[in-house]
Write an enzyme that holds these catalytic residues in place. Structure first.
Site, short mmCIF file in Angstrom:
data_model
loop_
_atom_site.label_atom_id
_atom_site.label_comp_id
_atom_site.label_asym_id
_atom_site.label_seq_id
_atom_site.Cartn_x
_atom_site.Cartn_y
_atom_site.Cartn_z
CG ASP A 1 -1.62 0.97 1.06
OD1 ASP A 1 -2.22 1.68 -0.08
OD2 ASP A 1 -2.63 0.79 1.85
N GLY A 2 0.54 2.16 -0.39
CA GLY A 2 0.88 3.78 -0.30
C GLY A 2 1.05 4.48 -1.83
CG ASN A 3 2.73 1.77 -4.97
OD1 ASN A 3 3.25 1.00 -4.73
ND2 ASN A 3 1.47 0.03 -5.70
N GLY A 4 0.00 5.21 -4.35
CA GLY A 4 -0.72 6.36 -4.65
C GLY A 4 0.19 7.66 -3.44
NE ARG B 1 -4.23 7.10 -7.61
CZ ARG B 1 -4.07 6.10 -6.12
NH1 ARG B 1 -3.85 7.24 -5.97
NH2 ARG B 1 -4.40 5.05 -5.62
CG ASN C 1 -7.27 -2.60 -6.25
OD1 ASN C 1 -6.60 -3.10 -5.94
ND2 ASN C 1 -8.13 -1.92 -5.45
NE ARG D 1 -8.02 0.72 5.20
CZ ARG D 1 -7.46 1.61 4.82
NH1 ARG D 1 -7.98 2.05 6.02
NH2 ARG D 1 -6.87 2.09 4.31
C1 FPP Z 1 -1.92 -0.13 -3.41
O1 FPP Z 1 -1.75 1.53 -3.39
C2 FPP Z 1 -1.19 -0.90 -4.62
C3 FPP Z 1 -2.39 -1.26 -5.10
C4 FPP Z 1 -3.36 -1.38 -5.77
C5 FPP Z 1 -1.06 -2.14 -6.40
C6 FPP Z 1 -0.41 -2.94 -6.38
C7 FPP Z 1 0.28 -3.17 -7.45
C8 FPP Z 1 1.75 -2.50 -7.30
C9 FPP Z 1 2.80 -2.82 -6.67
C10 FPP Z 1 1.86 -3.37 -9.05
C11 FPP Z 1 1.59 -3.92 -9.74
C12 FPP Z 1 1.95 -5.60 -8.97
C13 FPP Z 1 2.92 -6.89 -9.49
C14 FPP Z 1 2.61 -7.82 -8.85
C15 FPP Z 1 3.54 -6.50 -11.04
P1 FPP Z 1 -2.39 2.59 -3.75
O2 FPP Z 1 -2.53 3.15 -5.17
O3 FPP Z 1 -3.21 2.15 -3.15
O4 FPP Z 1 -1.87 3.57 -2.52
P2 FPP Z 1 -2.30 5.16 -1.56
O5 FPP Z 1 -3.31 4.19 -0.66
O6 FPP Z 1 -1.35 5.51 -0.93
O7 FPP Z 1 -3.49 5.72 -2.75
#
Ligand code: FPP
Length: 246
Positions: free
Chosen positions: A17-20, A30, A65, A191
């Site tokens: 979690d936390g990419n965004g 994002r 998602n 969570r």
């Molecule tokens: C949650 O961060 C992350 C996801 C919903 C997707 C995870 C996907 C990857 C790491 C890339 C693809 C995976 C593989 C195995 C190639 P978020 O977008 O909810 O972050 P935020 O809560 O900060 O918005």
């Protein structure tokens, strides 16, 4: 049941979690966070192998998602395609078996084809397993298992009176995967988000504030160290777990 004293978890499951937020903090779109998240995926597959973790499950795409903006969903599918194309050779070189959980039959055809190819190409490896949770949700998995179980009962393959966790859990996506010992969630959220609800019944949880693109081998090792200090009781008392004094 795994040994309460095993210091290296057999199976670590991660909610990435936390990419965004990582991208937002840098004024980037994002998708840039997801792109960096894929780099972390590669790092953590290697790190878990080096730490002696036999199974690692990554929550890559949940059933919920699909409701994200269409361009983000498309970009995530593109990254998955890129990852599968690029990483298959590494998985083979490192003898890592790939498995999936989730309704992968509903994933785009190009992703399904790549997944099938990678699963087949790595099926003989036994040392390390990477499980990708794709179009996964624990409640959906439960419903699918209940349906399959009911069909098996109706077909006379299972006797209703013999129902037990052992017989029922064979119908879950994770039938051939040990339960997670340790579940990690990055980004400070606390969570479980419909992830391995039944399988994590006795798992230890580690929540770290580190955002997934910043998560390193050292962070994984620290989570494993925290895990090693926990006493897993599986419903027993602390005294019952201690070897009897001689
Ligand atoms: C949650 O961060 C992350 C996801 C919903 C997707 C995870 C996907 C990857 C790491 C890339 C693809 C995976 C593989 C195995 C190639 P978020 O977008 O909810 O972050 P935020 O809560 O900060 O918005």
């Amino acid at each position: 049941m795994p040994s309460p004293s095993a210091s290296i978890p057999t199976h670590v499951a991660i909610i990435m979690d936390g990419n965004g937020r990582w991208a937002k903090q840098r004024g980037l779109p994002r998708i840039e966070g997801h792109r960096r998240g894929v780099d972390t995926v590669r790092t953590i597959i290697n790190a878990s192998r080096e730490l002696g973790i036999r199974y690692i499950t990554l929550y890559a795409f949940s059933v919920e998602n699909w409701k994200r903006p269409q361009d983000e969903v498309g970009a995530l599918m593109g990254l998955l395609e890129y990852f599968l194309k690029k990483e298959l050779a590494n998985l083979v070189k490192d003898k890592v078996r790939l498995l999936t959980i989730g309704r992968t039959q509903e994933m785009p055809e190009n992703v399904r084809t790549l997944l099938q190819k990678a699963v087949e190409a790595t099926s003989s490896f036994t040392g390390h397993t990477l499980v990708l949770a794709l179009n996964y949700g624990a409640r959906t998995e439960m419903v699918d298992a209940a349906r399959a179980y009911a069909q098996a009962v109706a077909a006379g393959e299972v006797k209703l009176n013999d129902s037990s966790w052992e017989t029922f859990s064979r119908y879950l996506n994770t039938a051939d995967i040990p339960d997670p010992d340790l579940v990690i969630r990055t980004s400070g959220e606390m969570r479980i988000s419909n992830f391995l609800l039944l399988q994590a019944a006795y798992a230890e949880f580690v929540f770290t504030p580190v955002l997934w693109p910043d998560f390193t081998k050292a962070d994984l090792a620290a989570a494993v160290e925290t895990y090693a200090k926990r006493e897993r009781r599986f419903g027993l008392t602390s005294e019952q777990l201690k070897p009897a004094a001689t």
